[in-house]
Design a protein around this motif. Structure first.
Motif, PDB file in Angstrom:
ATOM      1  N   VAL A 163       0.710  -1.305   0.022  1.00 52.42           N
ATOM      2  CA  VAL A 163      -0.011   0.123   0.042  1.00 52.42           C
ATOM      3  C   VAL A 163       0.889   1.158   0.077  1.00 52.42           C
ATOM      4  N   PRO A 164       0.469   2.346  -0.423  1.00 52.42           N
ATOM      5  CA  PRO A 164      -0.911   2.511  -0.912  1.00 52.42           C
ATOM      6  C   PRO A 164      -1.112   1.968  -2.430  1.00 52.42           C
ATOM      7  N   PHE A 165      -2.437   1.357  -2.647  1.00 54.57           N
ATOM      8  CA  PHE A 165      -2.981   0.917  -3.780  1.00 54.57           C
ATOM      9  C   PHE A 165      -4.297   1.318  -4.047  1.00 54.57           C
ATOM     10  N   PHE A 166      -4.302   2.174  -5.423  1.00 53.11           N
ATOM     11  CA  PHE A 166      -5.487   2.925  -5.581  1.00 53.11           C
ATOM     12  C   PHE A 166      -6.144   2.102  -6.781  1.00 53.11           C
ATOM     13  N   LEU A 167      -7.716   1.383  -6.447  1.00 48.53           N
ATOM     14  CA  LEU A 167      -8.368   0.764  -7.694  1.00 48.53           C
ATOM     15  C   LEU A 167      -9.359   1.435  -7.893  1.00 48.53           C
ATOM     16  N   ILE A 168      -9.481   1.844  -9.392  1.00 48.36           N
ATOM     17  CA  ILE A 168     -10.381   2.699  -9.542  1.00 48.36           C
ATOM     18  C   ILE A 168     -11.198   2.441 -10.854  1.00 48.36           C
ATOM     19  N   ASN A 169     -12.660   2.415 -10.468  1.00 45.48           N
ATOM     20  CA  ASN A 169     -13.547   1.454 -11.316  1.00 45.48           C
ATOM     21  C   ASN A 169     -13.317   0.056 -11.499  1.00 45.48           C
ATOM     22  N   LYS A 170     -12.439  -0.541 -10.566  1.00 51.82           N
ATOM     23  CA  LYS A 170     -12.239  -1.920 -10.607  1.00 51.82           C
ATOM     24  C   LYS A 170     -11.559  -2.421 -11.841  1.00 51.82           C
ATOM     25  N   LYS A 171     -10.835  -1.573 -12.489  1.00 48.50           N
ATOM     26  CA  LYS A 171     -10.187  -1.783 -13.736  1.00 48.50           C
ATOM     27  C   LYS A 171      -8.732  -1.037 -13.760  1.00 48.50           C
ATOM     28  N   TYR A 172      -8.641   0.092 -13.347  1.00 52.19           N
ATOM     29  CA  TYR A 172      -7.453   0.946 -13.328  1.00 52.19           C
ATOM     30  C   TYR A 172      -6.821   0.740 -11.925  1.00 52.19           C
ATOM     31  N   ALA A 173      -5.397   1.025 -11.920  1.00 47.36           N
ATOM     32  CA  ALA A 173      -4.903   1.113 -10.689  1.00 47.36           C
ATOM     33  C   ALA A 173      -3.534   1.999 -10.870  1.00 47.36           C
ATOM     34  N   LEU A 174      -3.560   2.700  -9.489  1.00 52.49           N
ATOM     35  CA  LEU A 174      -1.986   3.225  -9.232  1.00 52.49           C
ATOM     36  C   LEU A 174      -1.546   2.860  -8.073  1.00 52.49           C
ATOM     37  N   THR A 175      -0.189   2.632  -7.998  1.00 51.72           N
ATOM     38  CA  THR A 175       0.284   2.311  -6.760  1.00 51.72           C
ATOM     39  C   THR A 175       1.325   3.330  -6.307  1.00 51.72           C
ATOM     40  N   GLY A 176       1.525   3.248  -4.951  1.00 53.96           N
ATOM     41  CA  GLY A 176       2.324   3.847  -4.432  1.00 53.96           C
ATOM     42  C   GLY A 176       1.816   5.550  -4.188  1.00 53.96           C
ATOM     43  N   ALA A 177       2.416   6.461  -3.210  1.00 52.48           N
ATOM     44  CA  ALA A 177       2.103   7.639  -2.925  1.00 52.48           C
ATOM     45  C   ALA A 177       2.486   8.436  -4.211  1.00 52.48           C
ATOM     46  N   GLN A 178       1.700   8.618  -5.494  1.00 47.93           N
ATOM     47  CA  GLN A 178       2.041   9.099  -6.628  1.00 47.93           C
ATOM     48  C   GLN A 178       2.045  10.775  -6.288  1.00 47.93           C
ATOM     49  N   PRO A 179       2.575  11.522  -7.019  1.00 50.48           N
ATOM     50  CA  PRO A 179       2.482  13.012  -7.200  1.00 50.48           C
ATOM     51  C   PRO A 179       1.106  13.231  -7.337  1.00 50.48           C
ATOM     52  N   THR A 180       0.658  14.399  -6.729  1.00 54.81           N
ATOM     53  CA  THR A 180      -0.975  14.807  -6.943  1.00 54.81           C
ATOM     54  C   THR A 180      -1.123  14.867  -8.610  1.00 54.81           C
ATOM     55  N   GLU A 181      -0.123  15.306  -9.331  1.00 53.09           N
ATOM     56  CA  GLU A 181      -0.341  15.680 -10.581  1.00 53.09           C
ATOM     57  C   GLU A 181      -0.671  14.310 -11.491  1.00 53.09           C
ATOM     58  N   VAL A 182      -0.103  13.448 -11.053  1.00 56.02           N
ATOM     59  CA  VAL A 182      -0.144  12.148 -11.477  1.00 56.02           C
ATOM     60  C   VAL A 182      -1.677  11.344 -11.331  1.00 56.02           C
ATOM     61  N   PHE A 183      -2.120  11.720 -10.026  1.00 57.50           N
ATOM     62  CA  PHE A 183      -3.618  11.502  -9.846  1.00 57.50           C
ATOM     63  C   PHE A 183      -4.476  12.212 -10.624  1.00 57.50           C
ATOM     64  N   VAL A 184      -4.326  13.656 -10.797  1.00 54.22           N
ATOM     65  CA  VAL A 184      -4.951  14.276 -11.551  1.00 54.22           C
ATOM     66  C   VAL A 184      -4.945  13.878 -13.007  1.00 54.22           C
ATOM     67  N   GLN A 185      -3.809  13.650 -13.634  1.00 55.23           N
ATOM     68  CA  GLN A 185      -4.001  13.258 -15.026  1.00 55.23           C
ATOM     69  C   GLN A 185      -4.700  11.635 -15.141  1.00 55.23           C
ATOM     70  N   ALA A 186      -4.383  10.995 -14.267  1.00 56.62           N
ATOM     71  CA  ALA A 186      -5.038   9.450 -14.377  1.00 56.62           C
ATOM     72  C   ALA A 186      -6.535   9.753 -14.358  1.00 56.62           C
ATOM     73  N   LEU A 187      -6.973  10.496 -13.276  1.00 55.74           N
ATOM     74  CA  LEU A 187      -8.511  10.644 -13.070  1.00 55.74           C
ATOM     75  C   LEU A 187      -9.138  11.368 -14.270  1.00 55.74           C
ATOM     76  N   GLN A 188      -8.371  12.355 -14.799  1.00 57.50           N
ATOM     77  CA  GLN A 188      -9.059  12.983 -16.011  1.00 57.50           C
ATOM     78  C   GLN A 188      -9.094  12.039 -17.227  1.00 57.50           C
ATOM     79  N   LYS A 189      -8.084  10.984 -17.352  1.00 56.05           N
ATOM     80  CA  LYS A 189      -8.126  10.197 -18.430  1.00 56.05           C
ATOM     81  C   LYS A 189      -9.136   9.092 -18.320  1.00 56.05           C
ATOM     82  N   ILE A 190      -9.433   8.694 -17.088  1.00 57.04           N
ATOM     83  CA  ILE A 190     -10.434   7.652 -16.842  1.00 57.04           C
ATOM     84  C   ILE A 190     -11.879   8.404 -16.926  1.00 57.04           C
ATOM     85  N   ILE A 191     -12.165   9.539 -16.536  1.00 58.29           N
ATOM     86  CA  ILE A 191     -13.284  10.261 -16.393  1.00 58.29           C
ATOM     87  C   ILE A 191     -13.696  10.523 -18.051  1.00 58.29           C
TER      88      ILE A 191
END
Length: 218
Positions: A163-191
């Motif tokens: 951990v940390p492990f972030f599972l999004i929509n039971k399909k996408y995953a982010l591992t580790g305490a990624q920088p905030t901008e990585v979360f933003v980019q990933a979420l925008q892409k998935i949305i």
């Protein structure tokens, strides 16, 4: 840190996102009362010196400080976290899981509280609005144990081992305490991928509560 960075990212996303916390123990075999400190534990686990373990944690503390977190690793109390997880699951039933989780994390990383101790957990629970007697009774038994183990079993099925492990929509995953901008980019892409794309033109019949509209021919 991963939790805080995700929260910072969500403030930048103009889209509703529901976050659900899940239980995961780094070391289910750990005892409740551990004599060694975090540096001794790391040195033993990773085959490094105490000085190297402290240097590694110093970097962690500095990174945490940059996002507004105060980690006190010198006085952190190692313990088994199963009962703390049970408490968060109990708090979930009362609609207080997020605030309970945040309180436990601050107690552990910043206030150097013993979060394996039932009295400590009870006091933290009362602080966030849970009933003292109900929490004491829950901790004294094995209530919510199955819920914690169910989460941990689900983690195994997903192949989660850290951990940390972030599972999004039971399909996408982010591992580790990624920088905030990585979360933003990933979420925008998935949305964006989840948005409905209309492939046809507007020449078809459209029906709503007011009836059907047949497009005029040009």
């Amino acid at each position: 840190m991963g939790k805080r960075r995700l929260e910072d990212a969500l403030k930048q996303i103009d889209h509703p996102v529901e976050v659900t916390y899940r239980c995961f123990e780094l070391d289910p075999t750990a005892g409740r009362d551990i004599k060694e400190n975090v540096y001794e534990m790391l040195a033993k686990k990773y085959g490094m010196s105490i000085a190297q373990a402290k240097e590694s944690n110093d970097r962690l503390v500095q990174t945490a400080k940059e996002i507004g977190l105060d980690y006190q690793m010198d006085t952190l109390i190692l313990t088994n976290t199963f009962d703390a997880h049970r408490l968060t699951m109990y708090a979930k039933k009362q609609g207080l899981m997020k605030i309970m989780t945040e309180r436990i994390l601050r107690a552990y990383f910043t206030e150097s509280k013993h979060i394996g101790d039932h009295q400590t957990l009870t006091e933290l629970a009362v602080e966030v609005g849970l009933n003292r007697e109900a929490v004491e009774q829950m901790l004294a038994g094995d209530e919510m144990a199955d819920a914690v183990r169910a989460d941990e079993q689900a983690a195994k099925q997903y192949g989660i081992s850290a951990v940390p492990f972030f599972l999004i929509n039971k399909k996408y995953a982010l591992t580790g305490a990624q920088p905030t901008e990585v979360f933003v980019q990933a979420l925008q892409k998935i949305i964006a991928e989840d948005e409905i794309v209309v492939l046809n033109n507007k020449d078809g019949v459209v029906c709503d509560e007011d009836g059907c509209e047949i497009p005029k021919k040009q």
